[in-house]
Write a protein that holds these residues in place. Structure first.
Motif, PDB file in Angstrom:
ATOM      1  N   ARG A  68       0.824  -1.200   0.000  1.00 48.90           N
ATOM      2  CA  ARG A  68       0.000   0.000   0.000  1.00 48.90           C
ATOM      3  C   ARG A  68       0.860   1.253   0.000  1.00 48.90           C
ATOM      4  NH1 ARG A  68      -4.962  -0.333   3.854  1.00 48.90           N
ATOM      5  NH2 ARG A  68      -5.357  -1.991   2.342  1.00 48.90           N
ATOM      6  N   SER A  71       2.007   1.799  -3.468  1.00 47.88           N
ATOM      7  CA  SER A  71       0.888   2.257  -4.297  1.00 47.88           C
ATOM      8  C   SER A  71       0.632   3.738  -4.078  1.00 47.88           C
ATOM      9  CB  SER A  71      -0.370   1.448  -3.956  1.00 47.88           C
ATOM     10  OG  SER A  71      -0.211   0.085  -4.309  1.00 47.88           O
ATOM     11  N   PHE A 102      -8.850   5.710  -7.234  1.00 50.76           N
ATOM     12  CA  PHE A 102     -10.137   5.028  -7.105  1.00 50.76           C
ATOM     13  C   PHE A 102     -10.276   3.836  -8.052  1.00 50.76           C
ATOM     14  CE2 PHE A 102     -10.998   9.371  -5.605  1.00 50.76           C
ATOM     15  CZ  PHE A 102     -11.461   9.065  -4.325  1.00 50.76           C
ATOM     16  N   ASP A 103      -9.174   3.430  -8.680  1.00 50.33           N
ATOM     17  CA  ASP A 103      -9.216   2.259  -9.555  1.00 50.33           C
ATOM     18  C   ASP A 103      -9.334   0.991  -8.713  1.00 50.33           C
ATOM     19  OD1 ASP A 103      -8.666   1.054 -12.367  1.00 50.33           O
ATOM     20  OD2 ASP A 103      -7.271   0.012 -11.033  1.00 50.33           O
ATOM     21  N   THR A 104     -10.335   0.183  -9.005  1.00 49.77           N
ATOM     22  CA  THR A 104     -10.591  -1.026  -8.209  1.00 49.77           C
ATOM     23  C   THR A 104      -9.416  -1.987  -8.249  1.00 49.77           C
ATOM     24  OG1 THR A 104     -12.951  -0.813  -8.718  1.00 49.77           O
ATOM     25  CG2 THR A 104     -12.192  -2.929  -7.848  1.00 49.77           C
ATOM     26  N   GLY A 105      -8.779  -2.105  -9.426  1.00 48.68           N
ATOM     27  CA  GLY A 105      -7.645  -3.024  -9.544  1.00 48.68           C
ATOM     28  C   GLY A 105      -6.483  -2.615  -8.663  1.00 48.68           C
ATOM     29  N   CYS A 106      -6.152  -1.325  -8.678  1.00 47.69           N
ATOM     30  CA  CYS A 106      -5.039  -0.841  -7.845  1.00 47.69           C
ATOM     31  C   CYS A 106      -5.355  -0.990  -6.372  1.00 47.69           C
ATOM     32  CB  CYS A 106      -4.734   0.618  -8.173  1.00 47.69           C
ATOM     33  SG  CYS A 106      -3.956   0.853  -9.784  1.00 47.69           S
ATOM     34  N   ILE A 107      -6.599  -0.682  -5.990  1.00 48.97           N
ATOM     35  CA  ILE A 107      -6.996  -0.827  -4.585  1.00 48.97           C
ATOM     36  C   ILE A 107      -6.869  -2.279  -4.147  1.00 48.97           C
ATOM     37  CG2 ILE A 107      -8.928  -0.645  -2.977  1.00 48.97           C
ATOM     38  CD1 ILE A 107      -9.924   1.747  -4.637  1.00 48.97           C
ATOM     39  N   THR A 108      -7.311  -3.203  -5.005  1.00 55.42           N
ATOM     40  CA  THR A 108      -7.262  -4.619  -4.653  1.00 55.42           C
ATOM     41  C   THR A 108      -5.828  -5.117  -4.563  1.00 55.42           C
ATOM     42  OG1 THR A 108      -9.376  -4.967  -5.790  1.00 55.42           O
ATOM     43  CG2 THR A 108      -8.037  -6.922  -5.325  1.00 55.42           C
ATOM     44  N   GLN A 111      -3.738  -4.443  -1.364  1.00 55.77           N
ATOM     45  CA  GLN A 111      -4.161  -5.016  -0.079  1.00 55.77           C
ATOM     46  C   GLN A 111      -3.528  -6.365   0.221  1.00 55.77           C
ATOM     47  OE1 GLN A 111      -8.475  -4.475   0.974  1.00 55.77           O
ATOM     48  NE2 GLN A 111      -8.632  -3.947  -1.184  1.00 55.77           N
TER      49      GLN A 111
END
Length: 255
Positions: A68, A71, A102-108, A111
């Motif tokens: 994180r 990122s 707010f990109d779902t792929g980057c957030i996932t 983690q």
């Protein structure tokens, strides 16, 4: 499944247990280092995806400390600054930063215990450094020019040291360097001696430096992993004799 795999690799580094894997060592070493610095003792088995970590301190290896963090740097230092440098537009840079945030792929990806955030950090770092170095073309051999050129080489080594797909950014930087040198060669006001200095600087910073750092990663890899593990069988008897706990440890093996 990937978190199980790379989490186990991180545990191997903490326990100094030798293993064999298809990826270069840098990303897994960083994962192991993050776990070690955050108090993880390397005892979780990582047998199958979905196993509960229970009392094991996995936070450092997972999202909070390493993936994180990288990122966040990816958004703040690489993408937004790079867009500012390329487009000279603050709204465009802010829009790009928000899209990535707010990109779902980057957030996932940020983690879990994965190599992808580490790889993306070095990839974008290499592109950013290349762009910043190009912006210093009007003042070659200045301190900032040397800094960004050297940082490009360091980022290339980092990208290659995490996954071999990092070779694509090496290709990008290589094509940009060829174009830059070709443009310099066509500059009639530039002497051949000065062109030779430009060529030598790029060879040192973009070839010699990345290769030296890439080799140093493997030197650290083999120095840390000095105990027998599941990767012994892929290597020669002479190599196995240097691993603590191996049946051949300290045995004299003919060449």
């Amino acid at each position: 499944w990937d978190e199980t795999h790379f989490g186990k690799m991180g545990s191997y580094y903490i326990n100094r247990t030798f293993f064999f894997d298809v990826h270069p060592p840098l990303g897994k070493m960083l994962i192991g280092l993050a776990g070690y610095l955050s108090g993880y003792d390397g005892t979780f088995p990582f047998q199958k995806p979905g196993d509960r970590y229970e009392q094991h301190n996995y936070i450092g290896m997972r999202g909070v400390r390493l993936c994180r963090l990288l990122s966040n740097w990816l958004v703040v230092l690489c993408l937004s600054v790079q867009l500012l440098e390329l487009s000279k537009s603050l709204p465009a840079a802010l829009l790009t930063a928000f899209i990535v945030i707010f990109d779902t792929g980057c957030i996932t990806l940020s983690q879990y215990i994965l190599l992808d955030p580490i790889l993306m950090f070095f990839l974008m770092g290499a592109v950013l450094s290349m762009v910043k170095c190009n912006s210093c073309a009007d003042r070659p051999f200045s301190a900032s020019w040397w800094f960004w050129l050297s940082l490009t080489g360091v980022s290339l080594a980092g990208a290659m040291g995490v996954k071999f797909v990092g070779l694509f950014v090496v290709l990008l930087v290589g094509l940009n360097t060829i174009y830059d040198l070709w443009d310099l060669l066509g500059n009639l006001s530039l002497s051949l001696v000065m062109f030779g200095k430009h060529l030598l600087a790029r060879v040192l910073c973009l070839i010699v430096l990345p290769l030296a750092l890439y080799t140093a990663m493997f030197a650290v890899h083999f120095a840390v992993l000095n105990r027998s593990g599941p990767g012994d069988g892929f290597f020669s008897s002479a190599f196995q004799s240097q691993l603590i706990g191996n049946n051949l440890h300290n045995v004299s093996v003919p060449e």
